[in-house]
Every structure is written in structure tokens, then in C-alpha cells.
Design a protein around this motif. Structure first.
Motif, PDB file in Angstrom:
ATOM      1  N   ASN A   1      -0.923  26.105  15.803  1.00 52.02           N
ATOM      2  CA  ASN A   1      -0.614  25.884  14.395  1.00 52.02           C
ATOM      3  C   ASN A   1       0.812  26.313  14.083  1.00 52.02           C
ATOM      4  O   ASN A   1       1.242  27.408  14.458  1.00 52.02           O
ATOM      5  CB  ASN A   1      -1.617  26.641  13.515  1.00 52.02           C
ATOM      6  CG  ASN A   1      -1.329  26.447  12.045  1.00 52.02           C
ATOM      7  OD1 ASN A   1      -0.600  27.225  11.437  1.00 52.02           O
ATOM      8  ND2 ASN A   1      -1.865  25.386  11.478  1.00 52.02           N
TER       9      ASN A   1
ATOM     10  N   LEU B   1       2.338  27.213  11.212  1.00 48.16           N
ATOM     11  CA  LEU B   1       2.526  28.393  10.370  1.00 48.16           C
ATOM     12  C   LEU B   1       2.208  29.681  11.124  1.00 48.16           C
ATOM     13  O   LEU B   1       2.923  30.674  11.004  1.00 48.16           O
ATOM     14  CB  LEU B   1       1.649  28.299   9.119  1.00 48.16           C
ATOM     15  CG  LEU B   1       1.951  27.135   8.169  1.00 48.16           C
ATOM     16  CD1 LEU B   1       0.996  27.158   6.990  1.00 48.16           C
ATOM     17  CD2 LEU B   1       3.387  27.198   7.681  1.00 48.16           C
TER      18      LEU B   1
ATOM     19  N   ARG C   1      11.716  18.330  15.166  1.00 41.85           N
ATOM     20  CA  ARG C   1      10.660  17.347  15.402  1.00 41.85           C
ATOM     21  C   ARG C   1      11.234  15.947  15.617  1.00 41.85           C
ATOM     22  O   ARG C   1      10.591  14.953  15.309  1.00 41.85           O
ATOM     23  CB  ARG C   1       9.698  17.340  14.214  1.00 41.85           C
ATOM     24  CG  ARG C   1       8.903  18.634  14.097  1.00 41.85           C
ATOM     25  CD  ARG C   1       7.872  18.550  13.005  1.00 41.85           C
ATOM     26  NE  ARG C   1       6.722  19.387  13.323  1.00 41.85           N
ATOM     27  CZ  ARG C   1       5.601  19.395  12.597  1.00 41.85           C
ATOM     28  NH1 ARG C   1       5.487  18.611  11.541  1.00 41.85           N
ATOM     29  NH2 ARG C   1       4.599  20.164  12.940  1.00 41.85           N
TER      30      ARG C   1
ATOM     31  N   TYR D   1      11.752  21.696  10.607  1.00 46.18           N
ATOM     32  CA  TYR D   1      11.415  22.823   9.747  1.00 46.18           C
ATOM     33  C   TYR D   1      12.442  23.925   9.928  1.00 46.18           C
ATOM     34  O   TYR D   1      12.827  24.226  11.057  1.00 46.18           O
ATOM     35  CB  TYR D   1      10.051  23.409  10.121  1.00 46.18           C
ATOM     36  CG  TYR D   1       8.868  22.651   9.577  1.00 46.18           C
ATOM     37  CD1 TYR D   1       8.530  22.733   8.243  1.00 46.18           C
ATOM     38  CD2 TYR D   1       8.079  21.876  10.413  1.00 46.18           C
ATOM     39  CE1 TYR D   1       7.440  22.049   7.736  1.00 46.18           C
ATOM     40  CE2 TYR D   1       6.977  21.183   9.931  1.00 46.18           C
ATOM     41  CZ  TYR D   1       6.663  21.279   8.585  1.00 46.18           C
ATOM     42  OH  TYR D   1       5.588  20.606   8.090  1.00 46.18           O
TER      43      TYR D   1
ATOM     44  N   LEU E   1       9.632  28.362   3.777  1.00 48.08           N
ATOM     45  CA  LEU E   1       9.709  27.281   4.743  1.00 48.08           C
ATOM     46  C   LEU E   1      10.421  26.112   4.072  1.00 48.08           C
ATOM     47  O   LEU E   1      10.200  25.840   2.892  1.00 48.08           O
ATOM     48  CB  LEU E   1       8.283  26.876   5.141  1.00 48.08           C
ATOM     49  CG  LEU E   1       8.109  25.911   6.306  1.00 48.08           C
ATOM     50  CD1 LEU E   1       8.623  26.530   7.603  1.00 48.08           C
ATOM     51  CD2 LEU E   1       6.630  25.545   6.462  1.00 48.08           C
ATOM     52  N   PHE E   2      11.280  25.463   4.823  1.00 53.14           N
ATOM     53  CA  PHE E   2      12.017  24.300   4.317  1.00 53.14           C
ATOM     54  C   PHE E   2      11.844  23.155   5.299  1.00 53.14           C
ATOM     55  O   PHE E   2      11.791  23.371   6.513  1.00 53.14           O
ATOM     56  CB  PHE E   2      13.503  24.662   4.181  1.00 53.14           C
ATOM     57  CG  PHE E   2      14.396  23.484   3.868  1.00 53.14           C
ATOM     58  CD1 PHE E   2      14.354  22.873   2.616  1.00 53.14           C
ATOM     59  CD2 PHE E   2      15.276  22.988   4.823  1.00 53.14           C
ATOM     60  CE1 PHE E   2      15.184  21.794   2.325  1.00 53.14           C
ATOM     61  CE2 PHE E   2      16.108  21.913   4.539  1.00 53.14           C
ATOM     62  CZ  PHE E   2      16.062  21.311   3.290  1.00 53.14           C
ATOM     63  N   TYR E   3      11.729  21.956   4.756  1.00 60.48           N
ATOM     64  CA  TYR E   3      11.591  20.795   5.619  1.00 60.48           C
ATOM     65  C   TYR E   3      12.735  19.835   5.376  1.00 60.48           C
ATOM     66  O   TYR E   3      12.951  19.388   4.246  1.00 60.48           O
ATOM     67  CB  TYR E   3      10.264  20.086   5.341  1.00 60.48           C
ATOM     68  CG  TYR E   3       9.927  19.068   6.393  1.00 60.48           C
ATOM     69  CD1 TYR E   3       9.487  19.479   7.638  1.00 60.48           C
ATOM     70  CD2 TYR E   3      10.072  17.711   6.155  1.00 60.48           C
ATOM     71  CE1 TYR E   3       9.184  18.561   8.622  1.00 60.48           C
ATOM     72  CE2 TYR E   3       9.772  16.785   7.134  1.00 60.48           C
ATOM     73  CZ  TYR E   3       9.328  17.220   8.364  1.00 60.48           C
ATOM     74  OH  TYR E   3       9.026  16.310   9.348  1.00 60.48           O
TER      75      TYR E   3
ATOM     76  N   ARG F   1      19.300  26.324   4.736  1.00 60.64           N
ATOM     77  CA  ARG F   1      18.583  25.113   4.330  1.00 60.64           C
ATOM     78  C   ARG F   1      19.554  23.930   4.291  1.00 60.64           C
ATOM     79  O   ARG F   1      19.277  22.862   4.821  1.00 60.64           O
ATOM     80  CB  ARG F   1      17.922  25.309   2.950  1.00 60.64           C
ATOM     81  CG  ARG F   1      16.761  26.286   2.957  1.00 60.64           C
ATOM     82  CD  ARG F   1      15.865  26.130   1.735  1.00 60.64           C
ATOM     83  NE  ARG F   1      16.472  26.562   0.475  1.00 60.64           N
ATOM     84  CZ  ARG F   1      16.510  27.820   0.045  1.00 60.64           C
ATOM     85  NH1 ARG F   1      15.992  28.796   0.781  1.00 60.64           N
ATOM     86  NH2 ARG F   1      17.042  28.117  -1.119  1.00 60.64           N
ATOM     87  N   ARG F   2      20.703  24.153   3.641  1.00 64.86           N
ATOM     88  CA  ARG F   2      21.700  23.074   3.611  1.00 64.86           C
ATOM     89  C   ARG F   2      22.175  22.734   5.024  1.00 64.86           C
ATOM     90  O   ARG F   2      22.319  21.566   5.381  1.00 64.86           O
ATOM     91  CB  ARG F   2      22.913  23.501   2.763  1.00 64.86           C
ATOM     92  CG  ARG F   2      22.650  23.497   1.260  1.00 64.86           C
ATOM     93  CD  ARG F   2      23.969  23.363   0.472  1.00 64.86           C
ATOM     94  NE  ARG F   2      24.938  24.390   0.809  1.00 64.86           N
ATOM     95  CZ  ARG F   2      25.082  25.543   0.135  1.00 64.86           C
ATOM     96  NH1 ARG F   2      24.327  25.812  -0.909  1.00 64.86           N
ATOM     97  NH2 ARG F   2      25.996  26.411   0.501  1.00 64.86           N
TER      98      ARG F   2
ATOM     99  N   LEU G   1      20.187  20.244   6.964  1.00 61.88           N
ATOM    100  CA  LEU G   1      20.465  18.835   6.671  1.00 61.88           C
ATOM    101  C   LEU G   1      21.649  18.335   7.502  1.00 61.88           C
ATOM    102  O   LEU G   1      21.624  17.226   8.034  1.00 61.88           O
ATOM    103  CB  LEU G   1      20.769  18.636   5.182  1.00 61.88           C
ATOM    104  CG  LEU G   1      19.621  18.812   4.191  1.00 61.88           C
ATOM    105  CD1 LEU G   1      20.080  18.360   2.802  1.00 61.88           C
ATOM    106  CD2 LEU G   1      18.389  18.021   4.597  1.00 61.88           C
TER     107      LEU G   1
END
Lengths: 302, 302
Positions: free
Chosen positions: B185, B187, B205, B211, B218-220, B259-260, B263
Motif C-alpha cells: 500500500n 500510504l 509512476r 506522488y 501528500l501531493f499528486y 510541490r511546485r 511539476l
């Protein structure tokens, strides 16, 4: 009998399922059941399907308690459709152990009169010929979503193409997109479907989320990362149920509403996989659903 | 020689690659090269690695033109590391045809003096013992990101655990997360890594995005849907290059900035797979990169 805001036509089944987390026999299943239970958290749903005399009255009662109208669920002489499957440690892999169509083999959808003016229709994964028959019996639904599978892409292509030409939204997975379009690339495949006249497409990617595509853009909804996935059976139908359920609460349906609806679809799919059979769809409420929507919105926020 | 804002230690290779879209022989490759070219669109990069006498001076010139300092790239007697691979129609599947370590077999990282105060370090996928040696030679970098692979998870676990204990960010894929944590899993696996003391984790992924996980959230980041993926070689290292490249432009590094940065990592990974070898990383500019960032932000916008 009233006209339900949503109608689903699909399978009603008993599932014998084994996953790395346990085993269930005679579990309630079938695309119509999963869809209806998921959508029922938003609005009443009518079911058209067939079951055998062995289908338990308690199951009907359970559906009715969830605002699901079962007038269109025919109970006929014989046994209910039964599917047996075993999932691998990687739950994306499964082996079908058997498929006993039983009474489902002779299923001919017969839409009860009050259902014929239903505004939202979900054509669950059944033969495209039967999906066309359903469309013939309905009175111009406002919005039709279609599910299908590789079997029909391979064996019933002309009828499937005809159905695709009549619906608003096609809901498929990655491999079905490739098979339908003969394209390995997502964007090229989606463009081909839109060029054929299809307005909306959703490509489900299971634990990876889903794309919602319209002529002018693309939206990506992340999957809700569940603490424990135990049984993926019915996740796709629960996804569709969350989607159409949310649409039923909206005054109009456009790309913006469908983007939001795709999040609801992901949320309902996630509830489904957390438990065996339909159990994950039973004890839900607006708060639990909205918590997941908020989580999904936050998950992609910079 | 100046201290570069980013240092990468990794492989320098020739790749012989065959994909359904074509074939390339003697293509420039290796984790350090992909990483450095991707990061070079943000800031100068220093490379530590080894190549043989067969490594073409034009390659060195190409790197230098991209603000990549090659002082730390040793050229030694013998042949350069060579990898041969063939990708399937599904580009996620590949067969390694051969791995000739050549001069890479005896690689001992020797960090040039001016590099030792580099603030950002990427430990490319080499033996954990060598990664530890690099850390010993550096003077307290501000931020260290680590890549690894299943081979080291299986064969060099104690050393790998020691490196993990010393870095800020571990960048792995789904299957590596499972192997490192023995958890299926996402998480649970992430929680285990954070509990061991790791501050940041990224789970790649591929075509599904990535992730980014920190202790509190958590950020996707969705993948950029490319018009045509032709060669995935180096995508993971380009991803890391985009990530650290962006970090180098920022005054501080925290979860929000990461997070940025994730991307930017997805954007650089997407440029990489659109062309063979390093070609997709060569003719980029800020406008092209920012267009993808804007696309990715829009892709998840309701």
C-alpha cells in the motif's frame, strides 16, 4: 411508480471472489448493483436487469432501502448470473475462474413505462445489441453514459460503434481505448473518438485516477489513495455511479460539471475497493463523500 | 573553477536502444548526463562520473555548452559504460540486452575541491557504498536527493539504508517503494519511510505522474500527456534534473516549493521521452518549460 432520475441497465450477479485479503462467496455483485448503490447516495435510481429465483429477497430489500427502484429487475425461473474470480497480490491482475451466465444469457431489457422518460441513463457493460435496444425503448434521455469491454470491442464492433454514436459519454479504461482506436497514444486515441462525434470520454486508470476528455480540453482526476484496497470488483461501476449520481444533482451538464463529477466518480470507486463486494458502498453519507472530494482537491493543490 | 549550484554523481554511458519507433546506437546516456541536461535549463550543473577514452570530445563540448561543468568527469583508459535495451510496444516494458560496465566497474567518485561546497546534490543510481563515499567528501550540502534501484535494494541493503538515513529526498518508483518497505500500500509504505526519519519521498509512476510525500501531506502531480512517447530511457533522471533544477532557483526548500518542483520534474521527464536519447532535452527554453507547467496546472483544475 415514479420516473427515477437515473436508470441503469446492467448485470445482477453473485460473485465468488478471492483476493489476498480474503474470500467471499455468493456476494452481491453485477454492474447494475454496484452502479445503483454508488449513485443512490445522490439520488434515487431505477434498475433494469434480470436475476434468478435464487436471488434473495433480502437483497431486494437492501436495494429498496437505498432508494433503488427494483421494478425493472425481473426475477425469472433459473439461476442468477455467477462470476468467480481470483485477484493476485497486485490487485490489478485477476483470473476469471468461471462465468455462468445462467438467466443473464437470455436477458432482453424491457424498460418499465415510467422509466422511459428517465433523464440520465447508464448503459452498463452488456452486449451492444442490448444497449441499442435500451436506447430504442427510452424517450430521448438528457444524458447517456456507456460502459463496454474488450469482448464487445472484438466480437460486436458494428453494434458497439452504433451505440457509441448515440451516447454522450464513453467510460473505458486504458486498454479499451487502445483496442477501440488502435492507437497507443492517449491524446491521439481521444482525438479520434471526438472526431467520430463523441462529445465526452473518460479513461479510467484504476489506482492512477482518470482522464476526462471533452472536445476542448482534458482534465485529470487523481485516484483517492486508499489505506487498504481489498477487492477491486465493481470499482468501475461504482465510479460510473458516483459520476451520474453527482450529475443528477446538477441543473445542467457541461464539461465543467463533468470535471467535478469525475472527482465524485473517483471517490465512489475508492469506497468500493476498500471492502469486499458491495460493503464499501453501504454505510456512506454526504460527509464521508465530501471529505474525499476535499482530499482529492487538496491532493493536486500546489 | 566555480562551485556549481547542483552536483550530480552518476553514470555516463553509451546506450544502444531499440523502441517500436526506431533504433539508436552509441547514443549519449547515463544517469548523470540525463540529469545534468535537464537541470541545466535552470542553473549550471557539475558532473562527477567516469567515461572511457572512447567518449567523444563533441559530447563534452555539448555538455559544456549547456552550462555543465565536466571537471569532475574523469576520462580513463578503457571503454565507456554501455547499455543495450529493447522496449516493447508498451513502453513500460523493456528487456536489457546487455550491460557492459567497462570503466564504470572501477568508478570511485572523487569530488573536485570546488564541488565540495555544492548546496544541491543528486546521488544518481550507483552502488550505495559509492553514494556514501560521495556524502563523506561533501561539505554539508543543503539538500540531497537520492535515486536507487531494485538491485541495490536486494544486494546492498545495509549501505542503502545508511544512505537513506542521510538524505532529504528519496526518489523511487512504485515497485521500489514496495521492495524497500515490504508494503503493497502506497500510504503505509510512505508512512514507514517517514517514520524511519526520511523527510521527503517522491514516488514516480511514469505516464501516470508522481506522488510527492512529506510528513504532513501528500501531493499528486499528473504526468504531461505527450503527443508521442518514443524512448523512455533517462526519463527518471530527467525528472530528477527538472526537480533539482527548479529547487536551485528557489531561496528556500520546503514542502510547498517541492510541490511546485514536482511539476517541473514531470515536465522535464515528458520532454525526455518525446525523443531518442538526450535529444528531447537539448532544444528547450523557459517558455517551452513554462507552457508545460501551465498545462499541468490546468489539467487538474476543476
Amino acid at each position: 411508480m415514479k420516473t427515477p432520475p437515473i436508470l441503469v441497465v446492467g448485470s445482477v450477479a453473485f460473485d465468488d471472489v478471492e483476493t489476498p485479503f480474503g474470500k467471499r462467496e455468493n456476494a452481491l455483485g453485477g454492474s447494475a448493483i454496484y452502479f445503483a448503490l454508488a449513485a443512490s447516495h445522490f439520488t434515487p435510481v431505477g434498475i433494469v436487469g434480470v436475476a434468478g429465483k435464487d436471488y434473495p429477497p433480502e437483497a431486494i430489500q437492501l436495494l429498496n432501502r437505498h432508494k433503488i427502484d427494483t421494478t425493472g429487475l425481473e426475477i425469472v425461473e433459473g439461476k442468477t448470473f455467477r462470476w468467480g474470480g481470483r485477484y493476485h497480490q497486485d490487485l490489478n491482475q485477476r483470473d476469471t475462474l468461471y462465468t455462468h451466465l445462467n438467466v443473464f444469457a437470455d436477458f432482453k431489457p424491457n424498460i418499465p413505462l415510467p422509466y422511459r422518460t428517465t433523464p440520465l441513463l447508464f448503459l452498463g457493460n452488456i452486449q451492444p445489441e442490448l444497449q441499442l435496444e435500451v436506447l430504442r425503448q427510452l424517450d430521448q434521455p438528457k444524458f447517456v453514459a456507456l460502459d463496454t469491454m474488450n469482448l464487445w470491442i472484438k466480437t460486436a464492433r458494428p453494434a458497439l460503434d452504433e451505440v457509441i454514436g448515440k451516447v454522450d459519454l464513453l467510460i473505458i479504461n486504458d486498454s479499451e481505448l487502445k483496442e477501440i482506436t488502435n492507437e497507443w497514444n492517449l491524446l491521439t486515441g481521444l482525438r479520434q473518438l471526438h472526431q467520430r462525434g463523441l462529445q465526452y470520454v473518460i479513461v479510467k486508470r484504476g489506482e492512477h485516477g482518470a482522464y476526462f476528455s471533452w472536445r476542448k480540453g482534458l482534465f485529470y482526476a487523481p485516484a483517492y489513495p486508499v489505506a487498504q484496497a481489498v477487492d477491486p470488483t465493481g470499482a468501475g461501476d461504482s465510479f460510473a455511479g458516483g459520476l451520474l449520481g453527482y450529475l443528477a444533482t446538477q441543473p445542467k451538464i457541461d464539461a465543467k460539471v463533468l470535471r467535478r463529477a469525475t472527482l465524485y466518480a473517483c471517490a465512489l470507486g475508492s469506497f468500493c475497493v476498500e471492502n469486499f463486494s458491495i460493503d464499501g458502498l453501504l454505510n456512506l453519507n454526504t460527509t464521508l463523500i465530501e471529505q474525499r472530494i476535499q482530499y482529492l482537491r487538496r491532493l493536486v493543490r500546489i
